[in-house]
Design an enzyme around this catalytic site. Sequence first.
Site, PDB file in Angstrom:
ATOM      1  N   LYS A  22       0.829  -1.211   0.000  1.00  0.00           N
ATOM      2  CA  LYS A  22       0.000   0.000   0.000  1.00  0.00           C
ATOM      3  C   LYS A  22       0.860   1.257   0.000  1.00  0.00           C
ATOM      4  CE  LYS A  22      -1.741   1.465   4.104  1.00  0.00           C
ATOM      5  NZ  LYS A  22      -1.397   2.866   4.440  1.00  0.00           N
ATOM      6  N   ASN A  23       1.834   1.303   0.926  1.00  0.00           N
ATOM      7  CA  ASN A  23       2.586   2.550   1.094  1.00  0.00           C
ATOM      8  C   ASN A  23       3.616   2.791  -0.010  1.00  0.00           C
ATOM      9  OD1 ASN A  23       1.030   3.093   3.275  1.00  0.00           O
ATOM     10  ND2 ASN A  23       2.586   2.613   4.809  1.00  0.00           N
ATOM     11  N   CYS A 117      -5.200  12.673  13.066  1.00  0.00           N
ATOM     12  CA  CYS A 117      -5.864  11.382  12.861  1.00  0.00           C
ATOM     13  C   CYS A 117      -5.711  10.579  14.135  1.00  0.00           C
ATOM     14  CB  CYS A 117      -5.278  10.655  11.656  1.00  0.00           C
ATOM     15  SG  CYS A 117      -3.642  10.022  11.948  1.00  0.00           S
ATOM     16  N   ARG A 122       0.157  14.624  13.306  1.00  0.00           N
ATOM     17  CA  ARG A 122       0.711  14.441  11.955  1.00  0.00           C
ATOM     18  C   ARG A 122       0.691  15.700  11.083  1.00  0.00           C
ATOM     19  NH1 ARG A 122      -1.380   8.700   9.795  1.00  0.00           N
ATOM     20  NH2 ARG A 122       0.529   8.764   8.587  1.00  0.00           N
ATOM     21  N   ASP A 309       4.655   0.606  12.243  1.00  0.00           N
ATOM     22  CA  ASP A 309       3.493  -0.097  11.674  1.00  0.00           C
ATOM     23  C   ASP A 309       3.417  -1.559  12.116  1.00  0.00           C
ATOM     24  OD1 ASP A 309       2.743   2.209  10.425  1.00  0.00           O
ATOM     25  OD2 ASP A 309       3.517   1.659   8.448  1.00  0.00           O
ATOM     26  N   ARG A 402      -8.588  -0.692   4.722  1.00  0.00           N
ATOM     27  CA  ARG A 402      -7.710   0.328   4.134  1.00  0.00           C
ATOM     28  C   ARG A 402      -6.368  -0.273   3.751  1.00  0.00           C
ATOM     29  NH1 ARG A 402      -6.902   5.650   7.376  1.00  0.00           N
ATOM     30  NH2 ARG A 402      -5.533   5.788   5.595  1.00  0.00           N
TER      31      ARG A 402
HETATM   32  N1  EPU Z   1       5.907  14.851  11.038  1.00  0.00           N
HETATM   33  C1  EPU Z   1       5.979  16.202  11.334  1.00  0.00           C
HETATM   34  N2  EPU Z   1       5.983  17.093  10.297  1.00  0.00           N
HETATM   35  C2  EPU Z   1       5.911  16.705   8.990  1.00  0.00           C
HETATM   36  C3  EPU Z   1       5.846  15.330   8.702  1.00  0.00           C
HETATM   37  C4  EPU Z   1       5.841  14.409   9.744  1.00  0.00           C
HETATM   38  O1  EPU Z   1       6.041  16.589  12.502  1.00  0.00           O
HETATM   39  O2  EPU Z   1       5.915  17.572   8.114  1.00  0.00           O
HETATM   40  C5  EPU Z   1       5.938  13.855  12.142  1.00  0.00           C
HETATM   41  C6  EPU Z   1       4.661  13.026  12.228  1.00  0.00           C
HETATM   42  O3  EPU Z   1       3.650  13.694  12.955  1.00  0.00           O
HETATM   43  C7  EPU Z   1       5.167  11.774  12.910  1.00  0.00           C
HETATM   44  C8  EPU Z   1       6.590  11.622  12.362  1.00  0.00           C
HETATM   45  O4  EPU Z   1       6.943  12.909  11.855  1.00  0.00           O
HETATM   46  O5  EPU Z   1       5.225  11.978  14.290  1.00  0.00           O
HETATM   47  C9  EPU Z   1       6.768  10.603  11.252  1.00  0.00           C
HETATM   48  O6  EPU Z   1       5.724  10.751  10.301  1.00  0.00           O
HETATM   49  P1  EPU Z   1       5.894  10.440   8.754  1.00  0.00           P
HETATM   50  O7  EPU Z   1       5.721  11.701   8.016  1.00  0.00           O
HETATM   51  O8  EPU Z   1       7.110   9.636   8.501  1.00  0.00           O
HETATM   52  O9  EPU Z   1       4.612   9.535   8.506  1.00  0.00           O
HETATM   53  P2  EPU Z   1       3.782   9.518   7.177  1.00  0.00           P
HETATM   54  O10 EPU Z   1       4.705   9.760   6.058  1.00  0.00           O
HETATM   55  O11 EPU Z   1       2.587  10.371   7.319  1.00  0.00           O
HETATM   56  C10 EPU Z   1       4.115   6.987   6.595  1.00  0.00           C
HETATM   57  C11 EPU Z   1       3.222   5.813   6.383  1.00  0.00           C
HETATM   58  C12 EPU Z   1       2.653   5.394   7.727  1.00  0.00           C
HETATM   59  C13 EPU Z   1       3.806   5.031   8.663  1.00  0.00           C
HETATM   60  C14 EPU Z   1       4.757   6.227   8.786  1.00  0.00           C
HETATM   61  C15 EPU Z   1       5.995   5.942   9.613  1.00  0.00           C
HETATM   62  C16 EPU Z   1       2.419   6.146   4.146  1.00  0.00           C
HETATM   63  C17 EPU Z   1       1.292   6.473   3.239  1.00  0.00           C
HETATM   64  N3  EPU Z   1       2.172   6.168   5.462  1.00  0.00           N
HETATM   65  O12 EPU Z   1       3.298   8.010   7.142  1.00  0.00           O
HETATM   66  O13 EPU Z   1       1.855   4.240   7.496  1.00  0.00           O
HETATM   67  O14 EPU Z   1       3.322   4.686   9.925  1.00  0.00           O
HETATM   68  O15 EPU Z   1       5.173   6.656   7.467  1.00  0.00           O
HETATM   69  O16 EPU Z   1       6.681   4.858   9.097  1.00  0.00           O
HETATM   70  O17 EPU Z   1       3.516   5.853   3.683  1.00  0.00           O
HETATM   71  C18 EPU Z   1       0.137   2.707   7.955  1.00  0.00           C
HETATM   72  O18 EPU Z   1       0.378   2.153   6.865  1.00  0.00           O
HETATM   73  O19 EPU Z   1      -0.622   2.184   8.821  1.00  0.00           O
HETATM   74  C19 EPU Z   1       0.737   3.995   8.266  1.00  0.00           C
HETATM   75  C20 EPU Z   1       0.252   4.801   9.208  1.00  0.00           C
END
Ligand code: EPU
Length: 426
Positions: A22-23, A117, A122, A309, A402
Amino acid sequence: MDAIRIRGGRPLRGCVRVSGAKNAALPILCTTLLSAGESLLRNVPGLRDINTLAALLRFLGRKTEVGKGTVRVFEEADPCRPEAPYELVKQMRASVLVLGPLVARFGRAKVSLPGGCAIGARPIDQHLKGLEAMGAAIELDRGYVIVKGPGGQGRLHGADFCFDLVTVTGTENLMMAAVLAKGRTTLLNCAREPEVEELACVLNKMGANVQGAGTSQIRIEGVDELQPFDHAIVADRIEAGTFMVAAAATGGDVLIERAPMEHLEGFISKLRKAGCDVAREGEGVRVSRAGSLVAVDATTAPYPGFPTDMQAQFMVLMCLANGRSAVTETIFENRFMHVSELARMGANIDVRGNTAFVHGVSNLTGACVMATDLRASASLVIAGLVATEYDTDIRRVYHLDRGYERIEEKLAGLGADVKRVKDAPG
Ligand code: EPU
């Protein structure tokens, strides 16, 4: 609303095939915005999140056909409408991944802020700071972020940008923004997840010049134009890991076909320490457990560390282990929602700050529980597979849909007594 009903207590046995990731699929679908013509994605999992992103691409003016394991995206003659509305973004945060490609290709974008969320606030400040460094002007207007290229709708320019923290979709968004920017971009403190590498591979197939993905420093030389592509999505490491825990928790023996073992090393080393046998077999991984489970501590970290995850699923294993383990969540501030549901099934977990102290119990008892987010739902399914005495009903299973393709069918194929119940109470 659908529920999943499980009569637990049967060790899983047999073989299961992992679906596409998915990701990895979500950002790759967004890259289709970077070129004209027709792109084809194969090995795409049949998931609600994929359908949500397909709906968003259609809203943006792309003809998007979702088939069995495929998604075909064409550019229609009409100009793209670079706007992602709240109604779609609120269903799935990853919708924010259209931001980078839209600004790169059309010089502007209006995307709803995703909001918080279940697992945490996030924010997307890092995505926006990076775009600003590339010359974009950012404005916030009634819940939307409006991003304009230099001079209102111009082409972004290359920049050196260091992320304040490691973000997966942030890294992906800025990579997609930089491939069509003028000049060189260097991104520092990047996420090293396999999904980032996979995205770079697709961008390079399209004619981009992206180097260093999979390390913390990514260098991108902007090009003027990109081509459509044909790409098969890599297997889902988190789905594979989830089946590994299910096999281990039930004391079973399962061959997980296409499990990308090399992408799960941090997690597999914990499984082994916990007393599980994990062995490569052909293109898959065999996981079994004959002896009792041992308590092991785990702390989540960006790749290649222990994946957030997998935290909820691993916690179920620790609920059944001899002794006390400490499971620490460092990525998201609110990712222990499964704890209170697991407690309803007899787990003994004590949360202090971002650490859950899990005191092993000899067994779990079936109960009616509520899914709160995707991975929490997966942990409840595993708990249900182990639980005895009563059936486990997992409500609000749309969270599970999802991210796990046909999970009840796959588990039934391994001997689990599991079925989907239509129109269960929410
Ligand atoms: N964060 C910030 N500012 C930003 C971006 C992130 O503070 O601009 C913080 C977030 O709040 C969090 C941390 O940084 O505390 C890491 O978040 P990240 O941005 O890496 O998460 P994401 O990119 O939104 C992806 C996956 C998630 C997975 C995380 C961590 C996708 C679509 N989603 O999310 O997947 O948990 O990386 O590995 O790639 C899931 O599949 O269940 C899922 C939640």
